[in-house]
Every structure is written in C-alpha cells, then in structure tokens.
Design a protein around this motif. Structure first.
Motif, short mmCIF file in Angstrom:
data_model
loop_
_atom_site.label_atom_id
_atom_site.label_comp_id
_atom_site.label_asym_id
_atom_site.label_seq_id
_atom_site.Cartn_x
_atom_site.Cartn_y
_atom_site.Cartn_z
N SER A 1 22.15 -12.25 33.65
CA SER A 1 21.10 -12.19 32.61
C SER A 1 20.39 -10.85 32.69
O SER A 1 19.18 -10.76 32.93
N PHE A 2 21.16 -9.79 32.49
CA PHE A 2 20.63 -8.43 32.66
C PHE A 2 19.82 -7.98 31.45
O PHE A 2 18.66 -7.60 31.57
N VAL B 1 16.38 -9.89 30.58
CA VAL B 1 15.29 -9.58 31.51
C VAL B 1 14.83 -8.14 31.35
O VAL B 1 13.63 -7.85 31.34
N LEU B 2 15.76 -7.22 31.19
CA LEU B 2 15.41 -5.80 31.10
C LEU B 2 14.58 -5.52 29.84
O LEU B 2 13.64 -4.73 29.89
N VAL B 3 14.92 -6.16 28.73
CA VAL B 3 14.23 -5.88 27.47
C VAL B 3 12.96 -6.72 27.32
O VAL B 3 11.93 -6.23 26.87
N MET B 4 13.02 -7.98 27.71
CA MET B 4 11.93 -8.90 27.41
C MET B 4 10.86 -8.94 28.49
O MET B 4 9.67 -9.09 28.19
N MET B 5 11.24 -8.83 29.74
CA MET B 5 10.31 -9.06 30.84
C MET B 5 9.71 -7.75 31.36
O MET B 5 10.42 -6.76 31.54
N PRO B 6 8.40 -7.73 31.61
CA PRO B 6 7.81 -6.60 32.33
C PRO B 6 8.40 -6.50 33.73
O PRO B 6 8.80 -7.50 34.33
N LYS B 7 8.47 -5.30 34.28
CA LYS B 7 9.16 -5.08 35.55
C LYS B 7 8.52 -5.83 36.71
O LYS B 7 9.21 -6.20 37.65
N HIS B 8 7.22 -6.04 36.67
CA HIS B 8 6.54 -6.61 37.83
C HIS B 8 6.51 -8.13 37.81
O HIS B 8 6.00 -8.75 38.75
N VAL B 9 7.04 -8.78 36.77
CA VAL B 9 6.90 -10.23 36.65
C VAL B 9 8.15 -10.95 37.15
O VAL B 9 8.08 -11.80 38.03
N LYS C 1 12.39 -10.44 38.12
CA LYS C 1 13.48 -9.51 38.36
C LYS C 1 14.68 -10.29 38.86
O LYS C 1 14.57 -11.12 39.76
N VAL C 2 15.84 -10.02 38.28
CA VAL C 2 17.08 -10.65 38.70
C VAL C 2 17.96 -9.61 39.38
O VAL C 2 17.72 -8.41 39.28
N THR C 3 19.00 -10.07 40.05
CA THR C 3 19.84 -9.18 40.84
C THR C 3 20.52 -8.09 40.01
O THR C 3 20.58 -6.94 40.46
N PRO C 4 21.04 -8.39 38.80
CA PRO C 4 21.63 -7.28 38.01
C PRO C 4 20.63 -6.19 37.66
O PRO C 4 20.99 -5.01 37.64
N VAL C 5 19.36 -6.55 37.41
CA VAL C 5 18.35 -5.53 37.12
C VAL C 5 18.04 -4.73 38.38
O VAL C 5 17.86 -3.50 38.32
N PHE C 6 17.98 -5.39 39.53
CA PHE C 6 17.78 -4.69 40.79
C PHE C 6 18.91 -3.71 41.05
O PHE C 6 18.69 -2.59 41.51
N LEU C 7 20.15 -4.12 40.75
CA LEU C 7 21.30 -3.23 40.88
C LEU C 7 21.16 -2.03 39.95
O LEU C 7 21.40 -0.88 40.36
#
Length: 321
Positions: free
Chosen positions: A260-261, A264-272, A274-280
């Motif tokens: 679910s990259f 999360v990247l578009v919709m969620m603020p970074k500090h709220v 975070k999933v593993t693909p975004v961390f990658l």
C-alpha cells in the motif's frame, strides 16, 4: 509368440518400431513444448527473476548508487533489526496484511452473493440476484478504473480534518469528527483500511460473482427444497464451492495490502502512518540503496510466507460439481 509376431508382421509394425515411434512422438511433444515456452520463459527470467536476484545480491552490499558495491554480509539486515522505524512501519504493514483481506473479502462475498443469489424468488427462477444486479456490478467495479493516486487524493479530501466531507457531515448532526489524517494512529489506520477496502472490493465482487455464477442452479434449488435459508445456503453450499477462488483472492488482497505504497504516500502525512514500502522509498531517497534493497527482500519474504500460510491453512478437499 512375440518372436512370431515380429516375423509375420511387416517391418513397420514390429514391436521395436512401435516402441521407437512412441519414443519419437514423446520427444517431439517435448520439443514443441520447449520451443513454445522458450521465448516467454526467457523474457520472464530477464525481466522478473533477474531483478529479484540482483536485489538479493545488492542487499548484502553497501551500494549507494555508484559503480562500486562492496560486499558487507548481513550488516544491512543487522541494521534493519535494530532500526525502530523499520519495526514501526512493519507493524503497520502486517496489521493491514491481516485485517484488510478479511474486511474486503467479507464485503466482496456478501455483495456478490446478493447479486447472484440473494434476490427474491421470481416466477420461473428459484434462485436470482437482487433487482438491478448488473448495475451494481458496474458501480462496485468503478474504483478499479481509477488511478491509485487519484483515489488517494479524493479520500484525502474526504478525511480532511477541517474541510473534509466526512467531518463536515458529522458537524451537521452535532458530532465533532476526529483528526483522521493528522491525529491518532488508530484513526489513520481506520482511514487507511477504509480506502483499501473501497478500492478493491469491486474487483472481488466481480470475481466472486463469476465463481458463484458457475455453480449449477440445481444445487441451490435442492438446498431450497430441503428448507435451507440464505445463510445456511451460503455457508453450506456457496462458500465450499468457491473456496479455491476465495483462497486465491485472499493471497492477492494480502499482497495488495502489503504494497500500500501510493495511498499512504499521497494521502497520509509522514508523521502519522508509515508502511514498510514507504520506509523503503525514503531510504532510496537518502541514497541508502543497499539498505533499501534489503528491506525489499524482507517484503518479498513476508509475501511468500503469507502466501504459503494461506495455501496451507486454507487447503481442503476439492469439491467437483
């Protein structure tokens, strides 16, 4: 007797010739199969298997994007094991991996059953879907034709704390809506599960409708004659007969939830959230390519383990009809 047959029969009908012909036909068959699959397998190995092998290799190096990649063994994996940010993101990804398929598949099976066999009994039809079932299939499938980025932007506006449609509707009835995307982790997780389920439920409605539509109507009619209601018919007839499709859908939805990259990247603020693909992805932005590929290898292992568990737990005797 075999010798007599060999003497009396013409040379082309001798047992040795028959065995030779069978062996030649078998060899010819395998030549055809190999020749037919050689080019597709070559492309698959070049564009699918090769990148996987390269990622596994680079996960054991300190590659930072340059021409040199020094082998460092398991240092990236040790760093990952001690990285709290990795574990936080992995907990979120595993939560989505477990919960999202359950919610999405349950909704998909419910809607598909109502479309296929949940309507009132009509004249000449013992089993039928609800009125307007064809239209419902189109409506449910509509999110599948939208880009994931567009879905994330739309739902980001819906869940906006100050000007979002959801909180605005709650304000009309005197309820203060929560900060879905900028507050607590639990609210952000609920928002994420909502978007994932909404995005993919239409695909499973169509998939399960096709599987249910292949079940002979005689089986449903026999269940009705025995006095089975809708619930008993679903759990006693429909679900066992489409179980292979459900298991396949479970694996596919689990992989989608794990990856679910974009949402999360578009919709969620970074500090709220975070999933593993975004961390990658963030490690790639920092130039830690070796470390990022090791995270990708872990995602690969999670996907394979999840698929094997579902295949093992969900295995049952195949029902033919």
């Amino acid at each position: 007797m075999l010798f007599a047959a060999a003497v009396l029969l013409p040379p082309r009908f001798t047992p040795q010739r028959v065995r030779y012909d069978r062996r030649y036909r078998t060899l010819d068959k395998y030549r055809f199969i190999v020749g037919f699959l050689a080019i597709p397998l070559a492309f698959y190995g070049l564009f699918v298997i090769s990148p996987f092998l390269q990622a596994i290799y680079y996960s054991f190096t300190d590659w930072s994007g340059g021409p040199v990649a020094n082998f460092i063994g398991f240092d990236n994996y040790v760093k990952m094991w001690n990285d709290e940010r990795f574990w936080d993101s992995t907990v979120t990804s595993v939560t989505l991996l477990v919960v999202a398929p359950v919610v999405t598949l349950v909704l998909g099976m419910f809607f598909a059953y109502m479309i296929t066999a949940g309507g009132r009994h009509r004249k000449g039809q013992a089993v039928s879907g609800v009125a307007g079932s064809s239209l419902y299939k189109v409506v449910y499938f509509f999110p599948q034709v939208l880009s994931v980025a567009i879905i994330a932007v739309i739902w980001g506006r819906v869940f906006n704390t100050n000007s979002g449609l959801l909180n605005g509707s709650l304000d009309l009835v005197g309820i203060d809506g929560p900060a879905w995307l900028g507050g607590e982790y639990s609210w952000a997780l609920i928002a994420m599960l909502t978007v994932l389920s909404w995005s993919f439920v239409g695909f499973y409605v169509v998939l399960f409708s096709a599987a249910m539509g292949s079940i002979p109507r005689d089986i449903y009619e026999a269940a009705l004659l025995d006095g089975a209601g809708r619930s008993r018919t679903f759990f006693g007839v429909t679900l066992p007969l489409i179980w292979d499709t459900v298991r396949t859908g479970w694996i596919y939805m689990g992989i989608q939830a794990l990856d679910s990259f974009a949402i999360v990247l578009v919709m969620m603020p970074k500090h709220v959230l975070k999933v593993t693909p975004v961390f990658l992805y963030e490690r790639f932005q920092e130039g830690q390519y070796g470390y990022a590929t090791s995270i990708g290898v872990v995602l690969l292992v999670l996907s394979v383990v999840f698929s094997l568990i579902i295949m093992r737990v969900g295995s049952r005797d195949r029902i033919e009809f």
